[in-house]
Write a protein that holds these residues in place. Structure first.
Motif, mmCIF file in Angstrom:
data_model
loop_
_atom_site.group_PDB
_atom_site.id
_atom_site.type_symbol
_atom_site.label_atom_id
_atom_site.label_comp_id
_atom_site.label_asym_id
_atom_site.label_seq_id
_atom_site.Cartn_x
_atom_site.Cartn_y
_atom_site.Cartn_z
ATOM 1 N N UNK A 53 50.753 64.668 40.469
ATOM 2 C CA UNK A 53 49.767 65.137 39.505
ATOM 3 C C UNK A 53 48.837 66.184 40.083
ATOM 4 N N UNK A 54 47.604 66.204 39.621
ATOM 5 C CA UNK A 54 46.680 67.280 39.975
ATOM 6 C C UNK A 54 45.653 66.930 41.028
ATOM 7 N N UNK A 55 45.891 65.895 41.824
ATOM 8 C CA UNK A 55 44.938 65.511 42.871
ATOM 9 C C UNK A 55 44.670 66.669 43.823
ATOM 10 N N UNK A 56 43.399 66.963 44.071
ATOM 11 C CA UNK A 56 42.956 68.017 44.997
ATOM 12 C C UNK A 56 43.310 69.419 44.481
ATOM 13 N N UNK A 57 43.571 69.550 43.209
ATOM 14 C CA UNK A 57 43.935 70.845 42.616
ATOM 15 C C UNK A 57 43.026 71.079 41.421
ATOM 16 N N UNK A 58 42.529 72.310 41.305
ATOM 17 C CA UNK A 58 41.656 72.666 40.182
ATOM 18 C C UNK A 58 42.299 73.774 39.368
ATOM 19 N N UNK A 59 42.403 73.564 38.050
ATOM 20 C CA UNK A 59 42.974 74.575 37.168
ATOM 21 C C UNK A 59 44.431 74.308 36.865
ATOM 22 N N UNK A 60 45.127 75.369 36.483
ATOM 23 C CA UNK A 60 46.533 75.293 36.098
ATOM 24 C C UNK A 60 47.380 76.077 37.096
ATOM 25 N N UNK A 61 48.682 76.089 36.888
ATOM 26 C CA UNK A 61 49.591 76.856 37.739
ATOM 27 C C UNK A 61 50.216 77.980 36.923
ATOM 28 N N UNK A 108 51.399 80.627 65.188
ATOM 29 C CA UNK A 108 50.722 79.457 64.622
ATOM 30 C C UNK A 108 51.432 78.208 65.144
ATOM 31 N N UNK A 109 50.689 77.265 65.705
ATOM 32 C CA UNK A 109 51.352 76.136 66.349
ATOM 33 C C UNK A 109 51.483 74.901 65.460
ATOM 34 N N UNK A 110 50.804 74.884 64.310
ATOM 35 C CA UNK A 110 50.904 73.731 63.409
ATOM 36 C C UNK A 110 50.869 74.231 61.974
ATOM 37 N N UNK A 111 52.047 74.572 61.440
ATOM 38 C CA UNK A 111 52.129 75.118 60.085
ATOM 39 C C UNK A 111 53.276 74.445 59.337
ATOM 40 N N UNK A 112 53.020 74.135 58.081
ATOM 41 C CA UNK A 112 54.014 73.505 57.206
ATOM 42 C C UNK A 112 54.107 74.290 55.907
ATOM 43 N N UNK A 113 55.222 74.123 55.224
ATOM 44 C CA UNK A 113 55.359 74.626 53.866
ATOM 45 C C UNK A 113 55.343 73.427 52.924
ATOM 46 N N UNK A 114 54.715 73.577 51.764
ATOM 47 C CA UNK A 114 54.705 72.498 50.786
ATOM 48 C C UNK A 114 56.062 72.443 50.105
ATOM 49 N N UNK A 115 56.775 71.366 50.302
ATOM 50 C CA UNK A 115 58.123 71.224 49.747
ATOM 51 C C UNK A 115 58.083 71.308 48.217
ATOM 52 N N UNK A 116 58.809 72.305 47.677
ATOM 53 C CA UNK A 116 58.884 72.445 46.224
ATOM 54 C C UNK A 116 57.696 73.108 45.571
ATOM 55 N N UNK A 117 56.692 73.473 46.361
ATOM 56 C CA UNK A 117 55.551 74.194 45.817
ATOM 57 C C UNK A 117 54.670 73.362 44.889
ATOM 58 N N UNK A 118 53.811 74.073 44.167
ATOM 59 C CA UNK A 118 52.847 73.426 43.272
ATOM 60 C C UNK A 118 53.556 72.624 42.186
ATOM 61 N N UNK A 119 54.640 73.177 41.631
ATOM 62 C CA UNK A 119 55.317 72.493 40.527
ATOM 63 C C UNK A 119 55.862 71.136 40.959
ATOM 64 N N UNK A 120 56.410 71.056 42.160
ATOM 65 C CA UNK A 120 56.914 69.774 42.660
ATOM 66 C C UNK A 120 55.752 68.824 42.950
ATOM 67 N N UNK A 121 54.657 69.367 43.452
ATOM 68 C CA UNK A 121 53.467 68.561 43.714
ATOM 69 C C UNK A 121 52.955 67.948 42.405
ATOM 70 N N UNK A 122 52.865 68.776 41.354
ATOM 71 C CA UNK A 122 52.455 68.262 40.045
ATOM 72 C C UNK A 122 53.394 67.147 39.584
ATOM 73 N N UNK A 123 54.693 67.374 39.750
ATOM 74 C CA UNK A 123 55.692 66.410 39.297
ATOM 75 C C UNK A 123 55.542 65.070 39.996
ATOM 76 N N UNK A 124 55.211 65.097 41.289
ATOM 77 C CA UNK A 124 55.223 63.870 42.070
ATOM 78 C C UNK A 124 53.869 63.177 42.160
#
Length: 281
Positions: free
Chosen positions: A222-230, A204-220
């Motif tokens: 909120x729930x933009x572009x996310x549906x439901x809970x974690x 794969x030539x263009x792949x990233x990992x989401x730093x801190x996962x869903x929980x960090x995303x929520x923390x920073x």
């Protein structure tokens, strides 16, 4: 300001050479019991993974103690609150891997795949492409039942039942993602840490990992572009984008699966007894 009596829940991991796990297991257990903490700590030759809960002062004391070991001095922690203790007991387990992939040559300690921060990812999703103009594809590395509780919009979900299935599945879909930027994600970052490295290794030539996962995303952001809970692996079952226990998702006491609000409408669901996931169904 949160009351000091509130229960602090922390999740953390680090990939690092940890060759004295057997000797450290009773030490970790004694320290957690001394501080009245509950949860689970996994110790492995490849590092540490922990989910703990307790009052703030005791959580702080544990982290101060843990970070006094140079291997864990820079351990980063994700935090959420709950009114009650979500764990029944304190467990310290020895494992071959802190997240089982069955690819021993994947060693995040030796170098990570590129990571994308939450604010940058939100901007990419807002605009529909990354900074190079490539379409962004979200790839969920969690198990199917976790995905069903909530995930990013339009995500790739390969319906895996355990993480060791991920390498074969993702390798077989590589051609479909040519020319796109793939962002792998999971609850707290540990799965996508290995997943992104493996994907780079298989081309794969263009792949990233989401730093801190869903929980960090929520923390920073909120729930933009996310549906439901974690989904989380404790008695809270799931957290909403405000990092509060979800009042909607339940845990079936019979089969231990998460039961979404939609599934709670099924005739097989009897609160506190059975659900559509139970074997008899």
């Amino acid at each position: 300001m949160q009351p000091n009596s509130a229960i602090i829940n922390i999740a953390a991991y680090k990939f690092v050479t940890f060759d004295d796990t057997e000797a450290k297991r009773p030490v970790f257990l004694d320290k957690c019991n001394e501080l009245s903490l509950k949860g689970t700590i996994l110790l492995s030759p490849e590092g540490i993974n922990l989910f703990l809960a307790g009052v703030r002062d005791n959580i702080h004391a544990f982290l101060t103690w843990l970070r006094s070991d140079a291997r864990f001095a820079d351990l980063e922690v994700k935090e959420s609150l709950s009114d009650d203790q979500p764990f029944n007991k304190m467990l310290v387990k020895l494992k071959r891997e802190i997240i089982t992939m069955k690819h021993p040559l994947i060693k995040p300690e030796l170098g990570r795949a590129p990571a994308v921060e939450a604010h940058t990812l939100k901007r990419w999703l807002d605009q529909g492409h990354d900074d190079d103009g490539k379409p962004v594809v979200m790839m969920d590395t969690r198990n199917d039942f976790e995905v069903d509780v909530g995930t990013f919009d339009n995500t790739l979900d390969y319906r895996i039942t355990k993480f060791s299935e991920f390498p074969e599945v993702v390798a077989s879909h590589k051609d479909e993602l040519e020319g796109k930027t793939v962002v792998t994600f999971c609850t707290g970052g540990i799965r996508c840490e290995k997943a992104a490295i493996y994907m780079k290794d298989v081309g794969y030539d263009s792949v990233y990992q989401l730093e801190g996962g869903i929980l960090k995303y929520f923390e920073e952001v909120g729930g933009a572009h996310y549906t439901g809970d974690c989904f989380v692996f404790d008695h809270r079952t799931a957290l909403n984008p405000q990092l509060e226990p979800s009042a909607q998702t339940a845990t079936c006491p019979n089969c231990k699966n998460a039961v979404t609000p939609r599934e709670q409408l099924a005739p097989e669901y009897i609160a506190g007894q059975t659900c559509p996931h139970c074997p008899q169904h």
